[in-house]
Design an enzyme around this catalytic site. Structure first.
Site, PDB file in Angstrom:
ATOM      1  CB  CYS A 113     -61.136   9.613  75.378  1.00  0.00           C
ATOM      2  SG  CYS A 113     -60.753   9.277  73.638  1.00  0.00           S
ATOM      3  CB  THR A 114     -66.286   8.514  72.762  1.00  0.00           C
ATOM      4  OG1 THR A 114     -65.595   7.288  72.553  1.00  0.00           O
ATOM      5  CG2 THR A 114     -67.022   8.912  71.494  1.00  0.00           C
TER       6      THR A 114
END
Length: 271
Positions: free
Chosen positions: A71-72
């Site tokens: 999800c960075t």
């Protein structure tokens, strides 16, 4: 059931399968973090390690494909986020590729609810199902909003009413107390134990970046690894065996076990 878990981390999906009462014949784990692998191996030595998702080719029948792609680059916490075009979150396309190649009967994909609408729409198009927003606060003492794309039928559960004060350890070591500067940022803002915790994070930053800062009767502290394990629905000391910093990182990257277990329980009626 034959399971392929992508971005497997500390194998919370395996814990969730066990908790949901789903029999596992073969569990394949795709993970590259050495600390997460060490934790997973300690708890599940029977898991088959298949390495990175990049260029992964899977032989044999897969009944369940599960994973939370990075999800960075999608999270609202990321400045100048590049979404699915970012270096980490673009690994979503490996999930898509593998899903097409192994054609599982069931699939689960998880990611942050704070992603841009355009990226959510792309994922929805590729998965072929609408996402369900499932906040872990319904089944734990942690506020953790995540989107789940799955073809497993399930309904959201009633709120169990679990608060942070319900999962605290009685005594904690001095190293978990904090005497530094406090502020209004999420990392340094002080909360109390009467509500839910903030979402656990794998990232660095302020003193409470991974767990939040909380006030006891007269002091301020962060949460311990065991308390974070409880917030993620894991047994106490599940992540023991790696450095404390790595325990926090692994837990911040993890599924909430009780959320995923609730979803997977739908397989008992769907199979």
């Amino acid at each position: 059931m034959n399971v392929l878990s992508l971005f497997d981390g500390v194998s919370c999906a395996r814990v969730a399968l066990d908790r949901a009462g789903i029999e596992v014949n073969c569990y394949l784990s795709s993970e590259i973090c050495k600390h997460a692998i060490k934790v997973s191996e300690k708890n599940y030595p029977d898991i088959i390690r298949v390495g990175s998702v990049v260029n992964l080719s899977v032989e044999g029948e897969i009944d369940l494909l599960i994973g939370g792609s990075p999800c960075t680059d999608l999270s609202i916490a990321k400045k100048d986020r590049k979404g699915l075009e970012g270096n980490q979150s673009s690994l979503f396309w490996e999930y898509v590729r593998i899903k097409k190649e192994c054609n599982p009967k069931w699939f689960v994909l998880e990611n942050v609810a704070s992603m841009p609408k355009k990226d959510k729409d792309i994922i929805t198009r590729e998965m072929g199902v609408e996402p369900v927003m499932f906040n872990a606060s319904l089944v734990s003492a942690q506020s953790r909003k995540r989107l789940f794309w799955t073809n497993i039928p399930f309904l959201l559960p009633d709120d169990r009413g679990i608060l942070l004060k319900d999962i605290l350890q009685g005594e904690v070591e001095e190293r978990f107390y904090y005497n530094g500067k406090i502020g209004t940022s999420q990392a340094n803002r002080v909360r109390d134990f009467s509500g839910k915790s903030v979402a656990l994070s794998a990232n660095g930053g302020g003193a409470g970046a991974k767990t939040g800062l909380y006030k006891t009767s007269d002091r301020i502290r962060k949460l311990t690894p065991i308390e974070c394990e409880r917030l993620q629905g894991l047994p106490d000391n599940y992540t023991e065996g790696v450095a404390t910093t790595n325990r926090y990182k692994c837990l911040g990257n993890a599924f909430n076990v009780d959320v995923v277990s609730h979803i997977l329980a739908g397989l008992r009626h769907a199979v």
